[in-house]
Design a protein around this motif. Structure first.
Motif, PDB file in Angstrom:
ATOM      1  N   GLU A 123       0.842  -1.186   0.000  1.00  9.37           N
ATOM      2  CA  GLU A 123       0.000   0.000   0.000  1.00  9.37           C
ATOM      3  C   GLU A 123       0.876   1.234   0.000  1.00  9.37           C
ATOM      4  OE1 GLU A 123      -2.337  -0.438   3.527  1.00  9.37           O
ATOM      5  OE2 GLU A 123      -0.663  -0.005   4.857  1.00  9.37           O
ATOM      6  N   GLY A 124       0.265   2.368  -0.197  1.00  8.58           N
ATOM      7  CA  GLY A 124       0.988   3.631  -0.207  1.00  8.58           C
ATOM      8  C   GLY A 124       1.190   4.162  -1.614  1.00  8.58           C
ATOM      9  N   LYS A 125       1.842   5.295  -1.688  1.00  7.88           N
ATOM     10  CA  LYS A 125       2.019   6.017  -2.950  1.00  7.88           C
ATOM     11  C   LYS A 125       2.746   5.180  -3.999  1.00  7.88           C
ATOM     12  CE  LYS A 125       3.753  10.364  -4.809  1.00  7.88           C
ATOM     13  NZ  LYS A 125       4.407  11.641  -4.522  1.00  7.88           N
ATOM     14  N   VAL A 126       3.823   4.519  -3.616  1.00  7.50           N
ATOM     15  CA  VAL A 126       4.595   3.737  -4.578  1.00  7.50           C
ATOM     16  C   VAL A 126       3.758   2.566  -5.090  1.00  7.50           C
ATOM     17  CG1 VAL A 126       6.669   2.350  -4.944  1.00  7.50           C
ATOM     18  CG2 VAL A 126       6.791   4.409  -3.527  1.00  7.50           C
ATOM     19  N   ALA A 127       3.139   1.840  -4.177  1.00  6.39           N
ATOM     20  CA  ALA A 127       2.315   0.690  -4.575  1.00  6.39           C
ATOM     21  C   ALA A 127       1.172   1.124  -5.489  1.00  6.39           C
ATOM     22  CB  ALA A 127       1.770  -0.027  -3.347  1.00  6.39           C
ATOM     23  N   GLU A 128       0.516   2.225  -5.163  1.00  5.15           N
ATOM     24  CA  GLU A 128      -0.589   2.711  -5.991  1.00  5.15           C
ATOM     25  C   GLU A 128      -0.111   3.111  -7.377  1.00  5.15           C
ATOM     26  OE1 GLU A 128      -2.501   5.790  -3.721  1.00  5.15           O
ATOM     27  OE2 GLU A 128      -3.012   4.384  -2.113  1.00  5.15           O
ATOM     28  N   ALA A 129       1.061   3.757  -7.447  1.00  2.79           N
ATOM     29  CA  ALA A 129       1.611   4.151  -8.746  1.00  2.79           C
ATOM     30  C   ALA A 129       1.935   2.924  -9.588  1.00  2.79           C
ATOM     31  CB  ALA A 129       2.852   5.023  -8.550  1.00  2.79           C
ATOM     32  N   VAL A 130       2.558   1.926  -8.972  1.00  2.00           N
ATOM     33  CA  VAL A 130       2.916   0.706  -9.701  1.00  2.00           C
ATOM     34  C   VAL A 130       1.663  -0.036 -10.146  1.00  2.00           C
ATOM     35  CG1 VAL A 130       3.982  -1.588  -9.459  1.00  2.00           C
ATOM     36  CG2 VAL A 130       5.187   0.447  -8.627  1.00  2.00           C
ATOM     37  N   GLN A 131       0.719  -0.229  -9.253  1.00  2.00           N
ATOM     38  CA  GLN A 131      -0.495  -0.962  -9.621  1.00  2.00           C
ATOM     39  C   GLN A 131      -1.266  -0.244 -10.719  1.00  2.00           C
ATOM     40  OE1 GLN A 131      -1.945  -1.099  -5.588  1.00  2.00           O
ATOM     41  NE2 GLN A 131      -1.471  -3.278  -5.392  1.00  2.00           N
ATOM     42  N   GLY A 132      -1.355   1.069 -10.639  1.00  2.00           N
ATOM     43  CA  GLY A 132      -2.054   1.836 -11.669  1.00  2.00           C
ATOM     44  C   GLY A 132      -1.365   1.736 -13.016  1.00  2.00           C
ATOM     45  N   ALA A 133      -0.047   1.852 -13.014  1.00  2.00           N
ATOM     46  CA  ALA A 133       0.703   1.741 -14.273  1.00  2.00           C
ATOM     47  C   ALA A 133       0.567   0.342 -14.854  1.00  2.00           C
ATOM     48  CB  ALA A 133       2.178   2.079 -14.029  1.00  2.00           C
ATOM     49  N   TRP A 134       0.595  -0.669 -14.000  1.00  3.11           N
ATOM     50  CA  TRP A 134       0.436  -2.059 -14.468  1.00  3.11           C
ATOM     51  C   TRP A 134      -0.904  -2.225 -15.184  1.00  3.11           C
ATOM     52  CZ3 TRP A 134       5.163  -2.783 -12.745  1.00  3.11           C
ATOM     53  CH2 TRP A 134       5.779  -4.021 -12.889  1.00  3.11           C
ATOM     54  N   ARG A 135      -1.962  -1.680 -14.566  1.00  2.00           N
ATOM     55  CA  ARG A 135      -3.297  -1.791 -15.167  1.00  2.00           C
ATOM     56  C   ARG A 135      -3.375  -0.996 -16.478  1.00  2.00           C
ATOM     57  NH1 ARG A 135      -4.900  -1.230  -9.844  1.00  2.00           N
ATOM     58  NH2 ARG A 135      -5.166   1.005 -10.120  1.00  2.00           N
ATOM     59  N   LEU A 163      12.090  -1.413  -5.903  1.00  2.00           N
ATOM     60  CA  LEU A 163      12.989  -0.530  -6.647  1.00  2.00           C
ATOM     61  C   LEU A 163      12.583   0.926  -6.481  1.00  2.00           C
ATOM     62  CD1 LEU A 163      15.189   0.145  -8.760  1.00  2.00           C
ATOM     63  CD2 LEU A 163      13.461  -0.325 -10.530  1.00  2.00           C
ATOM     64  N   LEU A 164      11.308   1.229  -6.730  1.00  2.19           N
ATOM     65  CA  LEU A 164      10.852   2.618  -6.691  1.00  2.19           C
ATOM     66  C   LEU A 164      10.808   3.193  -5.280  1.00  2.19           C
ATOM     67  CD1 LEU A 164       8.116   2.486  -9.455  1.00  2.19           C
ATOM     68  CD2 LEU A 164      10.363   3.595  -9.578  1.00  2.19           C
ATOM     69  N   SER A 165      10.849   2.335  -4.281  1.00  2.00           N
ATOM     70  CA  SER A 165      10.902   2.821  -2.900  1.00  2.00           C
ATOM     71  C   SER A 165      12.287   3.369  -2.569  1.00  2.00           C
ATOM     72  CB  SER A 165      10.544   1.699  -1.928  1.00  2.00           C
ATOM     73  OG  SER A 165       9.188   1.348  -2.088  1.00  2.00           O
ATOM     74  N   THR A 166      13.288   2.920  -3.291  1.00  2.00           N
ATOM     75  CA  THR A 166      14.662   3.377  -3.023  1.00  2.00           C
ATOM     76  C   THR A 166      15.240   4.205  -4.161  1.00  2.00           C
ATOM     77  OG1 THR A 166      15.585   1.321  -3.908  1.00  2.00           O
ATOM     78  CG2 THR A 166      15.161   1.404  -1.530  1.00  2.00           C
ATOM     79  N   ASN A 167      14.632   4.142  -5.337  1.00  2.00           N
ATOM     80  CA  ASN A 167      15.138   4.850  -6.519  1.00  2.00           C
ATOM     81  C   ASN A 167      13.942   5.348  -7.309  1.00  2.00           C
ATOM     82  OD1 ASN A 167      16.239   5.713  -8.924  1.00  2.00           O
ATOM     83  ND2 ASN A 167      17.433   3.864  -9.294  1.00  2.00           N
ATOM     84  N   GLN A 168      13.576   6.605  -7.114  1.00  2.00           N
ATOM     85  CA  GLN A 168      12.361   7.121  -7.735  1.00  2.00           C
ATOM     86  C   GLN A 168      12.551   7.567  -9.181  1.00  2.00           C
ATOM     87  OE1 GLN A 168      10.576   9.917  -5.021  1.00  2.00           O
ATOM     88  NE2 GLN A 168      10.093   8.292  -3.579  1.00  2.00           N
ATOM     89  N   LYS A 222       6.934   8.330 -13.038  1.00  2.00           N
ATOM     90  CA  LYS A 222       6.342   9.618 -13.445  1.00  2.00           C
ATOM     91  C   LYS A 222       5.152   9.961 -12.572  1.00  2.00           C
ATOM     92  CE  LYS A 222       7.592   9.200 -18.277  1.00  2.00           C
ATOM     93  NZ  LYS A 222       7.071   8.892 -19.620  1.00  2.00           N
ATOM     94  N   ARG A 223       4.317   8.986 -12.291  1.00  2.00           N
ATOM     95  CA  ARG A 223       3.135   9.220 -11.465  1.00  2.00           C
ATOM     96  C   ARG A 223       3.521   9.633 -10.047  1.00  2.00           C
ATOM     97  NH1 ARG A 223      -1.401   4.792 -13.330  1.00  2.00           N
ATOM     98  NH2 ARG A 223      -1.160   5.198 -15.537  1.00  2.00           N
ATOM     99  N   MET A 224       4.610   9.118  -9.563  1.00  2.00           N
ATOM    100  CA  MET A 224       5.052   9.465  -8.209  1.00  2.00           C
ATOM    101  C   MET A 224       5.529  10.908  -8.145  1.00  2.00           C
ATOM    102  SD  MET A 224       6.877   5.852  -7.266  1.00  2.00           S
ATOM    103  CE  MET A 224       8.039   6.643  -6.190  1.00  2.00           C
ATOM    104  N   GLU A 225       6.013  11.451  -9.251  1.00  2.00           N
ATOM    105  CA  GLU A 225       6.456  12.836  -9.290  1.00  2.00           C
ATOM    106  C   GLU A 225       5.276  13.794  -9.217  1.00  2.00           C
ATOM    107  OE1 GLU A 225       8.684  13.369 -12.871  1.00  2.00           O
ATOM    108  OE2 GLU A 225      10.439  12.280 -12.108  1.00  2.00           O
TER     109      GLU A 225
END
Length: 153
Positions: free
Chosen positions: A78-90, A111-116, A149-152
């Motif tokens: 859960e959280g911002k990174v998970a939501e960004a990844v799940q949304g991009a996957w879909r 990866l995105l939790s340590t390298n945005q 990109k979504r996390m930015e």
């Protein structure tokens, strides 16, 4: 032996031999089945979970060694990174057969939790431990870039 595991924010007491892989505790004892069995020898990534935020192969981690860690399976991200990844996957329609996808999503979140702002090389390195029988690697890479990109935003 009874072990207390903290999985997806909840404590679970499980009776399992010390050497039992965490993968089998999740799937067989707790019915947390999003974490997949792929190879059992740590080369495919299908069983990826996070332990204390670090992507970890659950087929290679004993229940004894897992005790005391904060374990997160695909069901618990859960959280911002998970939501960004799940949304991009879909949105990029990454999934084909889907079997490897929980492991790839867990890898991407790690990866995105340590390298945005990962480069292609960073992504290739991160997913090198994940095998996708359907070869969705191009879509996986695109989705990781899209999630960044979504996390930015």
């Amino acid at each position: 032996m009874a072990r207390t595991l903290r999985i997806n924010g909840q404590e679970h007491v499980v009776d399992a031999p010390d050497e039992m892989p965490l993968l089998w505790v999740l799937r067989d004892k707790l019915a947390i089945t999003g974490t997949k069995f792929g190879c059992g020898v740590g080369i495919c990534g299908a069983c990826m979970v996070h332990v204390d935020g670090v992507p970890t192969l659950s087929c290679q981690l004993s229940v004894a060694d897992a005790e005391g860690g904060q374990i997160t399976s695909i069901e618990g991200i859960e959280g911002k990174v998970a939501e960004a990844v799940q949304g991009a996957w879909r949105d990029l329609d990454v999934v084909q057969c889907g079997y490897c996808q929980p492991g790839l999503i867990m890898t991407a979140v790690g990866l995105l939790s340590t390298n945005q702002k990962p480069t292609d090389a960073d992504i290739d390195d991160a997913i090198s431990g994940n095998i996708c029988r359907c070869a969705t690697y191009v879509r996986v890479k695109a989705a990781i870039h899209e999630a960044a990109k979504r996390m930015e935003a």
